[in-house]
Motif scaffolding. Sequence first.
Motif, mmCIF file in Angstrom:
data_model
loop_
_atom_site.group_PDB
_atom_site.id
_atom_site.type_symbol
_atom_site.label_atom_id
_atom_site.label_comp_id
_atom_site.label_asym_id
_atom_site.label_seq_id
_atom_site.Cartn_x
_atom_site.Cartn_y
_atom_site.Cartn_z
ATOM 1 N N VAL A 161 0.893 -1.096 -0.175
ATOM 2 C CA VAL A 161 0.002 0.086 0.015
ATOM 3 C C VAL A 161 0.858 1.368 0.060
ATOM 4 C CG1 VAL A 161 -1.832 1.603 1.092
ATOM 5 C CG2 VAL A 161 -2.226 -1.050 1.058
ATOM 6 N N PHE A 162 1.933 1.342 0.551
ATOM 7 C CA PHE A 162 3.358 2.328 0.492
ATOM 8 C C PHE A 162 2.985 2.617 -0.549
ATOM 9 C CE2 PHE A 162 7.128 4.214 2.118
ATOM 10 C CZ PHE A 162 6.641 5.229 2.819
ATOM 11 N N ALA A 163 4.132 1.342 -1.200
ATOM 12 C CA ALA A 163 4.270 1.541 -2.739
ATOM 13 C C ALA A 163 2.849 1.847 -3.140
ATOM 14 C CB ALA A 163 4.726 0.344 -3.361
ATOM 15 N N ARG A 164 1.903 1.548 -3.460
ATOM 16 C CA ARG A 164 1.007 1.748 -4.373
ATOM 17 C C ARG A 164 0.752 3.317 -4.144
ATOM 18 N NH1 ARG A 164 -4.545 -0.638 -3.565
ATOM 19 N NH2 ARG A 164 -6.129 1.395 -5.461
ATOM 20 N N ILE A 165 0.646 4.056 -2.763
ATOM 21 C CA ILE A 165 0.692 5.859 -3.114
ATOM 22 C C ILE A 165 1.963 6.628 -3.524
ATOM 23 C CG2 ILE A 165 -1.084 5.846 -1.387
ATOM 24 C CD1 ILE A 165 0.739 6.051 0.457
ATOM 25 N N GLY A 166 2.915 5.457 -3.461
ATOM 26 C CA GLY A 166 3.749 6.510 -3.618
ATOM 27 C C GLY A 166 5.447 7.103 -2.424
#
Length: 242
Positions: A161-166
Amino acid sequence: MTVPLASVGCAQATRLSVIVPVLDEAPAISGRLAALHVLRQRGAELIVVDGGSRDATGDLARAVADRFLVAARGRATQMNAGARAGHGEVLLFLHADTTLPAEADVLILQAVAGGAWWGRFDVTIDGRHRLLRVVERMMNLRSRLTGIATGDQAIFVRQDVFARIGGFPELPLMEDIALSQRLRRLARPACLRARVLTSGRRWEENGVVRTILLMWSLRLRYFLGADPARLAVRYGYAAREP
């Protein structure tokens, strides 16, 4: 899609990466990091990211961290660097002056296994001033109502999720608010009632009422579109001389 987590309490894989940004923390860093040893024994990894300390922080942190990194100064930049290096399925961002409850890792992994994408703890501010009790209650209530968390509340988030939002927006201030806004668009946070203990030093040194008014002012100006760099200067962050 839910992150596949190993059973809580089993150290078969790295399920939790604890990321601690530091800057000139030598007087207290050894004790703060030593307190995380029990989490490491249960399978968490400890990543310390230094923003250019000029004291013995680096040497002290290397002795107890699983990984020690150096990144450009700034909590957001440092925490993003730690997240990139982390192997955990869940990332926990912990300020150097904040102490976790004893079972923090178990509580986080239970929350994520139950479907949470991200979350935070309730907070207690370390200090004797009566108004600090009011401040911490308001912080916890406001966070629960708005879905916005502060860094003092030890934000945790699934790595995918952290990677998904940048990741963290690389702002000099309010990076925790900006991250919460991004995450809240995807899901409400898990608001854990177990409490972290965070330092009340700034509150007591600068005056509790004065600090309350300053923080309200800064957040209002941020939500109204003020430049975070200007807000950081007002908060007390200053560029370091080379």
